[in-house]
Design a protein around this motif. Structure first.
Motif, PDB file in Angstrom:
ATOM      1  N   TYR A 197      49.217  43.061 107.961  1.00 36.73           N
ATOM      2  CA  TYR A 197      49.510  41.772 107.332  1.00 36.73           C
ATOM      3  C   TYR A 197      50.841  41.202 107.799  1.00 36.73           C
ATOM      4  O   TYR A 197      51.076  40.004 107.696  1.00 36.73           O
ATOM      5  N   LYS A 198      51.711  42.033 108.337  1.00 41.64           N
ATOM      6  CA  LYS A 198      53.009  41.558 108.827  1.00 41.64           C
ATOM      7  C   LYS A 198      52.909  40.867 110.184  1.00 41.64           C
ATOM      8  O   LYS A 198      53.816  40.162 110.582  1.00 41.64           O
ATOM      9  N   ASP A 199      51.823  41.114 110.887  1.00 38.50           N
ATOM     10  CA  ASP A 199      51.619  40.551 112.216  1.00 38.50           C
ATOM     11  C   ASP A 199      51.177  39.098 112.083  1.00 38.50           C
ATOM     12  O   ASP A 199      50.097  38.809 111.589  1.00 38.50           O
ATOM     13  N   LEU A 200      52.019  38.195 112.535  1.00 33.13           N
ATOM     14  CA  LEU A 200      51.749  36.758 112.410  1.00 33.13           C
ATOM     15  C   LEU A 200      50.460  36.332 113.094  1.00 33.13           C
ATOM     16  O   LEU A 200      49.794  35.411 112.657  1.00 33.13           O
ATOM     17  N   SER A 201      50.121  37.000 114.183  1.00 37.74           N
ATOM     18  CA  SER A 201      48.972  36.561 114.970  1.00 37.74           C
ATOM     19  C   SER A 201      47.698  37.355 114.666  1.00 37.74           C
ATOM     20  O   SER A 201      46.666  37.116 115.277  1.00 37.74           O
ATOM     21  N   TYR A 202      47.754  38.277 113.723  1.00 40.52           N
ATOM     22  CA  TYR A 202      46.587  39.105 113.410  1.00 40.52           C
ATOM     23  C   TYR A 202      45.567  38.285 112.629  1.00 40.52           C
ATOM     24  O   TYR A 202      45.888  37.685 111.609  1.00 40.52           O
ATOM     25  N   THR A 203      44.347  38.255 113.122  1.00 36.27           N
ATOM     26  CA  THR A 203      43.304  37.420 112.516  1.00 36.27           C
ATOM     27  C   THR A 203      42.139  38.278 112.014  1.00 36.27           C
ATOM     28  O   THR A 203      42.019  39.456 112.374  1.00 36.27           O
ATOM     29  N   ALA A 204      41.291  37.648 111.222  1.00 38.26           N
ATOM     30  CA  ALA A 204      40.075  38.317 110.750  1.00 38.26           C
ATOM     31  C   ALA A 204      39.206  38.707 111.950  1.00 38.26           C
ATOM     32  O   ALA A 204      38.572  39.766 111.941  1.00 38.26           O
ATOM     33  N   LYS A 205      39.220  37.885 112.974  1.00 42.44           N
ATOM     34  CA  LYS A 205      38.435  38.185 114.181  1.00 42.44           C
ATOM     35  C   LYS A 205      38.952  39.452 114.858  1.00 42.44           C
ATOM     36  O   LYS A 205      38.167  40.318 115.259  1.00 42.44           O
ATOM     37  N   ASP A 233      32.427  51.212 102.957  1.00 37.41           N
ATOM     38  CA  ASP A 233      33.131  51.702 104.136  1.00 37.41           C
ATOM     39  C   ASP A 233      34.072  50.638 104.705  1.00 37.41           C
ATOM     40  O   ASP A 233      35.242  50.918 105.008  1.00 37.41           O
ATOM     41  N   LEU A 234      33.587  49.420 104.836  1.00 33.24           N
ATOM     42  CA  LEU A 234      34.430  48.344 105.370  1.00 33.24           C
ATOM     43  C   LEU A 234      35.605  48.039 104.451  1.00 33.24           C
ATOM     44  O   LEU A 234      36.712  47.762 104.911  1.00 33.24           O
ATOM     45  N   LYS A 235      35.378  48.103 103.148  1.00 32.14           N
ATOM     46  CA  LYS A 235      36.476  47.863 102.197  1.00 32.14           C
ATOM     47  C   LYS A 235      37.598  48.870 102.431  1.00 32.14           C
ATOM     48  O   LYS A 235      38.771  48.496 102.523  1.00 32.14           O
ATOM     49  N   LYS A 236      37.254  50.144 102.536  1.00 31.21           N
ATOM     50  CA  LYS A 236      38.262  51.183 102.786  1.00 31.21           C
ATOM     51  C   LYS A 236      38.993  50.934 104.102  1.00 31.21           C
ATOM     52  O   LYS A 236      40.216  51.072 104.180  1.00 31.21           O
ATOM     53  N   ALA A 295      32.264  38.735 104.099  1.00 34.99           N
ATOM     54  CA  ALA A 295      31.399  39.156 102.995  1.00 34.99           C
ATOM     55  C   ALA A 295      32.091  40.206 102.134  1.00 34.99           C
ATOM     56  O   ALA A 295      32.102  40.113 100.903  1.00 34.99           O
ATOM     57  N   VAL A 296      32.684  41.201 102.773  1.00 34.55           N
ATOM     58  CA  VAL A 296      33.376  42.259 102.033  1.00 34.55           C
ATOM     59  C   VAL A 296      34.564  41.680 101.266  1.00 34.55           C
ATOM     60  O   VAL A 296      34.773  42.001 100.090  1.00 34.55           O
ATOM     61  N   LEU A 297      35.329  40.819 101.909  1.00 33.19           N
ATOM     62  CA  LEU A 297      36.481  40.214 101.231  1.00 33.19           C
ATOM     63  C   LEU A 297      36.034  39.411 100.020  1.00 33.19           C
ATOM     64  O   LEU A 297      36.654  39.474  98.963  1.00 33.19           O
ATOM     65  N   HIS A 298      34.964  38.675 100.171  1.00 34.27           N
ATOM     66  CA  HIS A 298      34.475  37.842  99.069  1.00 34.27           C
ATOM     67  C   HIS A 298      33.954  38.698  97.916  1.00 34.27           C
ATOM     68  O   HIS A 298      34.307  38.475  96.762  1.00 34.27           O
ATOM     69  N   ASN A 330      31.713  42.354 112.670  1.00 29.60           N
ATOM     70  CA  ASN A 330      31.898  40.931 112.952  1.00 29.60           C
ATOM     71  C   ASN A 330      32.585  40.232 111.783  1.00 29.60           C
ATOM     72  O   ASN A 330      32.711  40.795 110.690  1.00 29.60           O
ATOM     73  N   VAL A 331      33.032  39.022 112.019  1.00 30.46           N
ATOM     74  CA  VAL A 331      33.804  38.274 111.022  1.00 30.46           C
ATOM     75  C   VAL A 331      32.968  37.967 109.782  1.00 30.46           C
ATOM     76  O   VAL A 331      33.492  37.971 108.671  1.00 30.46           O
ATOM     77  N   ARG A 332      31.684  37.737 109.950  1.00 26.16           N
ATOM     78  CA  ARG A 332      30.826  37.467 108.776  1.00 26.16           C
ATOM     79  C   ARG A 332      30.825  38.652 107.822  1.00 26.16           C
ATOM     80  O   ARG A 332      30.877  38.474 106.611  1.00 26.16           O
ATOM     81  N   TYR A 333      30.766  39.861 108.357  1.00 23.70           N
ATOM     82  CA  TYR A 333      30.784  41.049 107.505  1.00 23.70           C
ATOM     83  C   TYR A 333      32.152  41.204 106.831  1.00 23.70           C
ATOM     84  O   TYR A 333      32.235  41.546 105.664  1.00 23.70           O
TER      85      TYR A 333
END
Length: 144
Positions: free
Chosen positions: A38-46, A23-26, A61-64, A55-58
Motif C-alpha cells: 500500500y505504500k507503493d504509489l504506483s502499485y495497482t490492482a492490476k 485464498d485470495l483474501k488471505k 470481487a474479493v474486495l467487494h 485477474n482484476v475482476r477476481y
C-alpha cells in the motif's frame, strides 16, 4: 446495503468460488499489509492480480464481498491507519504532516488530507494535536 449493492455482491459471489475467495483474501492481506504494498504509489490492482496469478475482476470481487470496499479505498485505509500511528509516535514528531503522507504512500498533500478526513473525521494536524498527550514514545531498542 442497497438493492444494487446486493445484486453486485450476488454476481461477485457467483464469479468466485468460496475456497478461491478465502485464498485470495488471505493473499491480498499478505500483499497489502505484510509486504506493505500500500505504500507503493504506483502499485495497482492490476499489478496485484498479476502477482497473485489471477485477474482484476477476481480481485474486485474479493474486495467487494470480503472487505466491502474497492481497491483504492482499502489501500487508503491502510495508509491512514499507518499515518495515525506515525502522527502519534514521538519518533516522528519533527516530521510535518506532508512528510507523514509521503511516508505512507500518498503522492499529494491534498489526497492525503482528503483521505484522512474521510476515515477519521478530522485533519491530520488536528489528529496529531488531539493525541499529543497520548503519543507513543520510541522503543528503547531504537535509542542509541
Amino acid at each position: 446495503m442497497t438493492d444494487n449493492q446486493e445484486d453486485k455482491e450476488a454476481i461477485y459471489r457467483k464469479l468466485v468460488r468460496p475456497k478461491m475467495m478465502f485464498d485470495l483474501k488471505k493473499r491480498i492481506i499478505e500483499h497489502l499489509l505484510v509486504k506493505k504494498k500500500y505504500k507503493d504509489l504506483s502499485y495497482t490492482a492490476k499489478q496485484m492480480a498479476e502477482e497473485l496469478g489471477t485477474n482484476v475482476r477476481y480481485i474486485s470481487a474479493v474486495l467487494h464481498v470480503e472487505f466491502h470496499t474497492n481497491y483504492t479505498t482499502l489501500v487508503n485505509k491502510y495508509r491512514i491507519d499507518e499515518a495515525k500511528i506515525l502522527l502519534t509516535n514521538t519518533r516522528y514528531e519533527e516530521l510535518n504532516v506532508e512528510e507523514i503522507g509521503d511516508m505512507v504512500g500518498f503522492a499529494h498533500r491534498q489526497t492525503f488530507h482528503t483521505a484522512f478526513v474521510k476515515f477519521t473525521g478530522m485533519t491530520p494536524r488536528a489528529y496529531r494535536e488531539k493525541y499529543k498527550s497520548k503519543r507513543i514514545p520510541p522503543s528503547k531498542k531504537n535509542k542509541k
